[in-house]
Design a protein around this motif. Sequence first.
Motif, PDB file in Angstrom:
ATOM      1  N   TYR A   1       1.052  -1.114  -0.214  1.00 64.16           N
ATOM      2  CA  TYR A   1       0.150   0.152   0.116  1.00 64.16           C
ATOM      3  C   TYR A   1       0.751   1.387   0.018  1.00 64.16           C
ATOM      4  N   TYR A   2       0.488   2.158  -0.880  1.00 65.04           N
ATOM      5  CA  TYR A   2       1.356   3.508  -1.071  1.00 65.04           C
ATOM      6  C   TYR A   2       0.528   4.634  -0.806  1.00 65.04           C
ATOM      7  N   CYS A   3       0.946   5.732  -0.202  1.00 65.48           N
ATOM      8  CA  CYS A   3       0.283   6.999  -0.236  1.00 65.48           C
ATOM      9  C   CYS A   3       0.971   7.786  -1.253  1.00 65.48           C
ATOM     10  N   ALA A   4       0.338   8.782  -1.714  1.00 66.40           N
ATOM     11  CA  ALA A   4       0.861   9.859  -2.579  1.00 66.40           C
ATOM     12  C   ALA A   4       0.024  11.099  -2.498  1.00 66.40           C
ATOM     13  N   SER A   5       1.021  12.060  -2.750  1.00 71.24           N
ATOM     14  CA  SER A   5       0.402  13.723  -2.747  1.00 71.24           C
ATOM     15  C   SER A   5       0.516  14.099  -3.974  1.00 71.24           C
ATOM     16  N   GLY A   6      -0.530  15.072  -4.320  1.00 72.02           N
ATOM     17  CA  GLY A   6      -0.530  15.718  -5.510  1.00 72.02           C
ATOM     18  C   GLY A   6      -0.845  17.121  -5.635  1.00 72.02           C
ATOM     19  N   PRO A   7      -0.856  17.920  -6.389  1.00 71.86           N
ATOM     20  CA  PRO A   7      -1.413  19.190  -6.239  1.00 71.86           C
ATOM     21  C   PRO A   7      -2.663  19.374  -5.796  1.00 71.86           C
ATOM     22  N   ALA A   8      -2.908  20.467  -5.143  1.00 72.85           N
ATOM     23  CA  ALA A   8      -4.271  20.898  -4.665  1.00 72.85           C
ATOM     24  C   ALA A   8      -5.323  20.832  -5.644  1.00 72.85           C
ATOM     25  N   SER A   9      -4.997  21.126  -6.943  1.00 77.65           N
ATOM     26  CA  SER A   9      -6.041  21.331  -7.894  1.00 77.65           C
ATOM     27  C   SER A   9      -6.599  19.876  -8.453  1.00 77.65           C
ATOM     28  N   LEU A  10      -6.079  18.634  -7.945  1.00 76.19           N
ATOM     29  CA  LEU A  10      -6.467  17.387  -8.417  1.00 76.19           C
ATOM     30  C   LEU A  10      -8.046  17.227  -7.967  1.00 76.19           C
ATOM     31  N   ILE A  11      -8.683  16.818  -9.029  1.00 75.99           N
ATOM     32  CA  ILE A  11     -10.085  16.381  -8.531  1.00 75.99           C
ATOM     33  C   ILE A  11     -10.284  14.964  -8.502  1.00 75.99           C
ATOM     34  N   VAL A  12     -11.322  14.278  -7.790  1.00 76.62           N
ATOM     35  CA  VAL A  12     -11.273  12.704  -7.451  1.00 76.62           C
ATOM     36  C   VAL A  12     -11.277  12.252  -9.052  1.00 76.62           C
ATOM     37  N   SER A  13     -11.905  12.707  -9.920  1.00 77.03           N
ATOM     38  CA  SER A  13     -12.119  11.878 -11.146  1.00 77.03           C
ATOM     39  C   SER A  13     -10.709  11.657 -11.897  1.00 77.03           C
ATOM     40  N   SER A  14      -9.838  12.489 -11.449  1.00 77.97           N
ATOM     41  CA  SER A  14      -8.466  12.351 -12.265  1.00 77.97           C
ATOM     42  C   SER A  14      -7.407  11.708 -11.080  1.00 77.97           C
ATOM     43  N   MET A  15      -7.753  11.684 -10.132  1.00 81.77           N
ATOM     44  CA  MET A  15      -6.776  10.873  -9.120  1.00 81.77           C
ATOM     45  C   MET A  15      -6.595   9.396  -8.928  1.00 81.77           C
ATOM     46  N   SER A  16      -7.181   8.884  -9.962  1.00 80.24           N
ATOM     47  CA  SER A  16      -6.990   7.268 -10.110  1.00 80.24           C
ATOM     48  C   SER A  16      -5.837   6.913 -10.947  1.00 80.24           C
ATOM     49  N   THR A  17      -5.287   7.970 -11.545  1.00 80.25           N
ATOM     50  CA  THR A  17      -3.994   7.805 -12.311  1.00 80.25           C
ATOM     51  C   THR A  17      -2.707   8.091 -11.547  1.00 80.25           C
ATOM     52  N   PRO A  18      -1.940   7.030 -11.294  1.00 85.01           N
ATOM     53  CA  PRO A  18      -0.771   7.323 -10.572  1.00 85.01           C
ATOM     54  C   PRO A  18       0.145   8.576 -11.103  1.00 85.01           C
ATOM     55  N   SER A  19       0.235   8.842 -12.115  1.00 83.21           N
ATOM     56  CA  SER A  19       1.044   9.687 -12.871  1.00 83.21           C
ATOM     57  C   SER A  19       0.605  11.180 -12.574  1.00 83.21           C
ATOM     58  N   ARG A  20      -0.467  11.271 -11.864  1.00 82.25           N
ATOM     59  CA  ARG A  20      -0.992  12.674 -11.471  1.00 82.25           C
ATOM     60  C   ARG A  20      -0.420  13.068 -10.236  1.00 82.25           C
ATOM     61  N   TYR A  21       0.211  12.176  -9.420  1.00 86.80           N
ATOM     62  CA  TYR A  21       0.715  12.493  -8.219  1.00 86.80           C
ATOM     63  C   TYR A  21       2.278  12.752  -8.277  1.00 86.80           C
ATOM     64  N   ASP A  22       2.563  13.737  -7.637  1.00 83.36           N
ATOM     65  CA  ASP A  22       4.058  14.231  -7.484  1.00 83.36           C
ATOM     66  C   ASP A  22       5.023  13.493  -6.517  1.00 83.36           C
ATOM     67  N   TYR A  23       4.444  13.158  -5.591  1.00 84.25           N
ATOM     68  CA  TYR A  23       5.459  12.266  -4.426  1.00 84.25           C
ATOM     69  C   TYR A  23       4.786  11.076  -3.918  1.00 84.25           C
ATOM     70  N   TRP A  24       5.434  10.189  -3.663  1.00 88.77           N
ATOM     71  CA  TRP A  24       5.051   8.754  -3.156  1.00 88.77           C
ATOM     72  C   TRP A  24       5.687   8.169  -1.958  1.00 88.77           C
ATOM     73  N   GLY A  25       5.184   7.794  -1.111  1.00 88.62           N
ATOM     74  CA  GLY A  25       5.838   7.169   0.003  1.00 88.62           C
ATOM     75  C   GLY A  25       6.453   5.702  -0.508  1.00 88.62           C
ATOM     76  N   ARG A  26       7.058   5.108   0.362  1.00 95.17           N
ATOM     77  CA  ARG A  26       7.802   3.630  -0.227  1.00 95.17           C
ATOM     78  C   ARG A  26       6.875   2.666  -0.131  1.00 95.17           C
ATOM     79  N   GLY A  27       5.801   2.697   0.456  1.00 96.20           N
ATOM     80  CA  GLY A  27       4.841   1.461   0.770  1.00 96.20           C
ATOM     81  C   GLY A  27       4.934   0.775   1.621  1.00 96.20           C
ATOM     82  N   THR A  28       3.897   0.107   2.280  1.00 96.26           N
ATOM     83  CA  THR A  28       3.843  -0.731   3.464  1.00 96.26           C
ATOM     84  C   THR A  28       3.131  -1.878   2.970  1.00 96.26           C
ATOM     85  N   LEU A  29       3.796  -3.098   3.185  1.00 94.30           N
ATOM     86  CA  LEU A  29       3.146  -4.261   2.908  1.00 94.30           C
ATOM     87  C   LEU A  29       2.092  -4.775   3.930  1.00 94.30           C
TER      88      LEU A  29
END
Length: 127
Positions: free
Chosen positions: A94-122
Amino acid sequence: DVQLQASGGGLVRAGGSLTLSCVTSGRAHDEDAIGWFHQAPGKERERVSCFSSSSGEVYYEDSVKGQFTISRDNVKNTINLQMNSLEPEDTAVYYCASGPASLIVSSMSTPSRYDYWGRGTLVTVSS
């Protein structure tokens, strides 16, 4: 730079619960759109839930509705994902990711929309 740190994964039996946490640093936490994704072995990274800071909307994929709950603590700069009634098919990183405040839910299913990612936790759910 923005950094995200995800934690809380582990081994749990089917029917059990886990709470994942994502701590963000380096930027005003409440300006970020946040997404939680999971990636099972051999599969693509998929969104499970997200929070749009521009609209205040919380979204859950159909597969986790009623099962997972996302919450935000702006004092602690933390986004939590409470996962209940876990099943073996929830096993994934499982990963958390952050992106710009302008993102809307309909676009947030695409990983490339996010700028930063955490390492992930199993998360491993045994039957």
